[in-house]
Design a protein around this motif. Structure first.
Motif, short mmCIF file in Angstrom:
data_model
loop_
_atom_site.label_atom_id
_atom_site.label_comp_id
_atom_site.label_asym_id
_atom_site.label_seq_id
_atom_site.Cartn_x
_atom_site.Cartn_y
_atom_site.Cartn_z
N MET A 81 0.81 -1.22 0.00
CA MET A 81 0.00 0.00 0.00
C MET A 81 0.84 1.27 0.00
O MET A 81 0.34 2.36 -0.30
CB MET A 81 -0.95 0.01 1.19
CG MET A 81 -2.12 -0.96 1.04
SD MET A 81 -3.27 -0.90 2.46
CE MET A 81 -3.96 0.76 2.25
N LEU B 215 0.27 2.55 -3.33
CA LEU B 215 -1.12 2.72 -3.79
C LEU B 215 -1.39 4.20 -4.04
O LEU B 215 -1.19 5.04 -3.17
CB LEU B 215 -2.10 2.17 -2.74
CG LEU B 215 -3.57 2.14 -3.16
CD1 LEU B 215 -3.79 1.25 -4.38
CD2 LEU B 215 -4.43 1.65 -1.98
N LYS C 207 -7.67 1.47 -4.57
CA LYS C 207 -8.46 0.44 -3.90
C LYS C 207 -7.62 -0.80 -3.64
O LYS C 207 -6.80 -1.19 -4.47
CB LYS C 207 -9.67 0.05 -4.76
CG LYS C 207 -10.60 1.21 -5.08
CD LYS C 207 -11.67 0.79 -6.08
CE LYS C 207 -12.56 1.97 -6.47
NZ LYS C 207 -13.58 1.58 -7.49
N LEU D 270 -4.65 5.85 4.78
CA LEU D 270 -5.97 5.46 4.30
C LEU D 270 -6.88 6.67 4.20
O LEU D 270 -7.61 6.85 3.23
CB LEU D 270 -6.58 4.42 5.24
CG LEU D 270 -7.87 3.75 4.80
CD1 LEU D 270 -7.61 2.72 3.73
CD2 LEU D 270 -8.55 3.09 6.00
N HIS E 30 -5.29 9.69 1.69
CA HIS E 30 -5.31 9.35 0.26
C HIS E 30 -6.67 8.83 -0.19
O HIS E 30 -6.83 8.46 -1.36
CB HIS E 30 -4.24 8.30 -0.05
CG HIS E 30 -2.84 8.76 0.24
ND1 HIS E 30 -2.34 9.95 -0.22
CD2 HIS E 30 -1.85 8.18 0.95
CE1 HIS E 30 -1.08 10.08 0.19
NE2 HIS E 30 -0.77 9.02 0.90
N HIS F 234 -8.13 6.04 0.38
CA HIS F 234 -8.05 4.66 -0.08
C HIS F 234 -9.31 3.89 0.32
O HIS F 234 -9.97 4.23 1.30
CB HIS F 234 -6.83 3.96 0.51
CG HIS F 234 -5.54 4.44 -0.06
ND1 HIS F 234 -4.33 4.27 0.59
CD2 HIS F 234 -5.24 5.09 -1.22
CE1 HIS F 234 -3.35 4.79 -0.14
NE2 HIS F 234 -3.88 5.29 -1.24
#
Length: 339
Positions: free
Chosen positions: A247, A250, A255, A273, A276, A278
């Motif tokens: 991640m 990411l 996702k 999380l 960003h 996510h």
């Protein structure tokens, strides 16, 4: 009929003689041609998951030919080539079922009394299986039983997850792990036009990843970030830690689709999380329409399962090799019939 039986926890798989089942109302009797071994089978055999007492007759990646139909069956006929995924039948009476959800893993997990092929009822590691007609799916013409079997769960899981991700055309998709599920993920993602990146710390898998269609291969999340990151991460690994590390690469609004299950803790990096935006998506079998799509893609030749075939008399050899991680990538038990 011949049936592969697990007599007790972690025991050798044994070949027994059992009566051929009779199809009841709304059931079909299927002559099994092949059944693949899933990671869930290993967990059941090892007692990690438990839904009924031993001895077990497992198998939820079974494919074969309808040889008899029970009363009231109109959806299938003798001679149909079918597969039998795990989710066979919902109870139809509980509060969840009264909401009329389709067969899926969500239904399996929320129905008060689901019928799960090879899990809480007998499965397809036998020459014959009687199953609810709603727990069957037609196989495309030209698709071999040996290629269809592993698509019934591993391939189904991957394709359903890709559809859930709903990424834009040409998106960058990272596959974490290159095993039974991961080798499907690379091929399915490539087949629909994504830029595919494999994240693996195993050097001897790099060449194979590229042969399967990967555009890039990296060792970890830092390297993934360095080459431009990913819009979607497909979690096919047995290690949650590997996915959390990935991640790092990411992209914003990216996702993570969880389709692999690790035994370690899933520790989500909350700050990234949030900052960003996510998304973490849990996904398994999301409906039979996705299984039909997956089977069609495999039948087209754009995805080719990597299998090792074992005659039913070698079922214990297949189990031991699969449990030791020595199969690349799906062990398929066959029943001595032409495909």
């Amino acid at each position: 009929m011949k049936a592969v039986i697990v007599p007790e926890v972690k025991a050798a798989w044994e070949l027994h003689e059992r009566p051929v089942p009779e199809p009841g109302p709304k059931e079909v009797l299927v002559r099994i041609h092949a059944c693949a071994i899933c990671g869930t089978d290993l967990w059941l055999a090892h007692g990690v998951l438990s839904f009924r007492e031993f001895p077990l007759l497992m198998g939820h990646e079974g494919v074969g030919e309808v040889v008899a139909v029970g009363a009231g069956v109109t959806e299938r006929k003798v001679g149909d080539r079918v597969g039998m995924p795990m989710m066979q039948k919902r109870c139809g009476a509980c509060a969840f079922c009264r909401e009329e959800h389709p067969n899926s893993f969500v239904t399996a997990g929320n129905c008060a009394n689901p019928t799960l092929t090879g899990v809480n009822v007998d499965g397809a590691f036998a020459e014959y299986l009687a199953t609810d007609v709603g727990g069957t799916v037609l196989l495309p013409d030209g698709l071999s039983y040996e290629d269809a079997a592993p698509t019934l769960c591993a391939g189904y899981t991957v394709w359903a997850g890709i559809r859930r991700a709903d990424a834009r055309p040409g998106a960058r998709v990272a596959v974490v792990g290159l095993g039974g599920i991961g080798h499907f993920a690379v091929q399915f993602a490539k087949a629909v036009g994504y830029h595919v990146i494999v994240v693996t710390r195993t050097p001897d898998k790099h060449e194979l990843a590229r042969e399967l269609g990967a555009d890039d291969v990296v060792a970890d999340g830092a390297a993934l970030e360095e080459i431009g990151g990913a819009d979607v991460i497909l979690h096919t690994s047995s290690s949650h830690a590997a996915v959390i590390d990935a991640m790092t690469g990411l992209r914003p609004w990216g996702k993570v689709v969880l389709m692999g299950i690790g035994l370690d803790d899933l520790a989500i990096p909350a700050l990234s999380l949030t900052t960003h935006s996510h998304q973490i998506i849990g996904s398994a079998h999301n409906g039979l329409e996705y299984l039909s799509e997956a089977l069609d893609i495999v039948a087209s030749g754009r995805v080719k399962p990597m299998t090792e075939l074992f005659a039913v008399e070698q079922a214990n050899d297949a189990y031991e090799k699969a449990a030791a991680g020595e199969v690349r990538f799906k062990a398929v038990v066959t029943f001595g019939l032409d495909s």
